[in-house]
Design a protein around this motif. Structure first.
Motif, mmCIF file in Angstrom:
data_model
loop_
_atom_site.group_PDB
_atom_site.id
_atom_site.type_symbol
_atom_site.label_atom_id
_atom_site.label_comp_id
_atom_site.label_asym_id
_atom_site.label_seq_id
_atom_site.Cartn_x
_atom_site.Cartn_y
_atom_site.Cartn_z
ATOM 1 N N PRO A 1 38.690 97.637 49.250
ATOM 2 C CA PRO A 1 37.553 97.408 50.142
ATOM 3 C C PRO A 1 36.201 97.379 49.434
ATOM 4 O O PRO A 1 35.331 96.577 49.785
ATOM 5 N N GLU A 2 36.007 98.252 48.451
ATOM 6 C CA GLU A 2 34.712 98.294 47.782
ATOM 7 C C GLU A 2 34.451 97.011 47.013
ATOM 8 O O GLU A 2 33.353 96.444 47.056
ATOM 9 N N ALA A 3 35.462 96.514 46.302
ATOM 10 C CA ALA A 3 35.312 95.252 45.578
ATOM 11 C C ALA A 3 35.066 94.107 46.555
ATOM 12 O O ALA A 3 34.290 93.189 46.264
ATOM 13 N N PHE A 4 35.722 94.156 47.724
ATOM 14 C CA PHE A 4 35.513 93.124 48.728
ATOM 15 C C PHE A 4 34.068 93.125 49.215
ATOM 16 O O PHE A 4 33.421 92.079 49.318
ATOM 17 N N ARG A 5 33.540 94.318 49.528
ATOM 18 C CA ARG A 5 32.158 94.409 50.005
ATOM 19 C C ARG A 5 31.176 93.890 48.956
ATOM 20 O O ARG A 5 30.196 93.196 49.286
ATOM 21 N N GLU A 6 31.433 94.211 47.700
ATOM 22 C CA GLU A 6 30.559 93.728 46.633
ATOM 23 C C GLU A 6 30.620 92.201 46.534
ATOM 24 O O GLU A 6 29.592 91.544 46.314
ATOM 25 N N SER A 7 31.811 91.644 46.703
ATOM 26 C CA SER A 7 31.958 90.189 46.648
ATOM 27 C C SER A 7 31.210 89.516 47.793
ATOM 28 O O SER A 7 30.553 88.491 47.611
ATOM 29 N N VAL A 8 31.325 90.093 48.984
ATOM 30 C CA VAL A 8 30.641 89.531 50.146
ATOM 31 C C VAL A 8 29.130 89.569 49.935
ATOM 32 O O VAL A 8 28.417 88.581 50.205
ATOM 33 N N GLU A 9 28.613 90.687 49.461
ATOM 34 C CA GLU A 9 27.174 90.797 49.254
ATOM 35 C C GLU A 9 26.693 89.776 48.222
ATOM 36 O O GLU A 9 25.637 89.164 48.388
ATOM 37 N N ALA A 10 27.481 89.590 47.167
ATOM 38 C CA ALA A 10 27.118 88.599 46.153
ATOM 39 C C ALA A 10 27.158 87.189 46.723
ATOM 40 O O ALA A 10 26.308 86.350 46.405
ATOM 41 N N ALA A 11 28.134 86.924 47.586
ATOM 42 C CA ALA A 11 28.304 85.577 48.134
ATOM 43 C C ALA A 11 27.235 85.216 49.150
ATOM 44 O O ALA A 11 26.977 84.038 49.395
ATOM 45 N N LYS A 12 26.613 86.216 49.751
ATOM 46 C CA LYS A 12 25.561 85.931 50.734
ATOM 47 C C LYS A 12 24.398 85.177 50.112
ATOM 48 O O LYS A 12 23.698 84.436 50.800
#
Length: 222
Positions: A105-116
């Motif tokens: 989950p943490e890596a996913f959240r970081e990916s989402v924030e970067a993709a925004k």
């Protein structure tokens, strides 16, 4: 341990969780093949090696162009488990903007924030993109669709058969979505893989062919 990530056009961010990988982008050109290569973080270019012990991929095997409306509507940024420890999420920002991440989950959240903060990858109208993640003989196919109508079916044809991918899209009518198929332990990469998006009436929207380097034969073998 062999880990190769061949990432679909349309992926804005991929979390490699500290693992080396190779990133490839494949996008159809109106029922033709297009391919470009880019170096993945900490990875090396190289041919994908087929698995030694093929098994039947997960999913529903099909033999014809039938349709099956299997589309899951998800919330923006919602993490969806798609197999092999990967999470997929769709973003409302940008164009065909989605992430596939490993590492929890943490890596996913970081990916989402970067993709925004990324525009995304605008694929052509009424086409699909495709890619895959290969890890120790197991293959995970992912990609995006940008279509006038939500596909009734996206089929992935490998050496093991033809299988229906699962599809995700955002609420409303965003005009695009993503798909995934966990093929499991398979010899799929030993031959071309063909991805076809079908309309709800069974007509073909677009086809993408992924061509893989063949493993060189040992001199003197048939």
């Amino acid at each position: 341990m062999s880990k190769q990530r061949f990432v679909a056009a349309g992926v804005a961010a991929v979390a490699l969780a500290g693992l080396g990988g190779t990133a490839f982008a494949l996008q159809s050109q109106g029922q033709s093949q297009g391919q470009s290569q880019s170096q993945g973080p900490g990875g090396d270019r190289g041919a994908a090696r087929p698995a030694a012990a093929p098994e039947r991929p997960a999913g529903t095997e099909t033999t014809g162009p039938r349709t099956s409306s299997v589309v899951r509507v998800v919330r923006p940024y919602e993490p969806v488990e798609i197999g092999q420890g990967a999470l997929m999420g769709l973003l409302p920002e940008g164009r065909q903007n989605y992430v596939v991440s490993w590492g929890g989950p943490e890596a996913f959240r970081e990916s989402v924030e970067a993709a925004k903060g990324i525009v995304g990858d605008d694929i052509r109208p009424n086409t699909i993109s495709g890619g895959y993640h290969f890890d120790d003989g197991e293959v995970l196919f992912t990609g995006a669709f940008r279509t006038d109508v939500v596909p009734g079916r996206i089929a992935v044809r490998t050496v093991d058969g033809t299988f229906d991918a699962k599809m995700l899209r955002l609420p409303g009518d965003p005009g695009w979505g993503a798909y995934h198929l966990d093929a499991g332990r398979t010899d799929a990469l030993s031959s071309d893989v063909v991805v076809t998006a079908y309309a709800p009436d069974g007509g073909v929207i677009d086809t993408l062919t992924m061509t893989f380097p063949r493993t060189p034969r040992t001199p003197g073998t048939p």
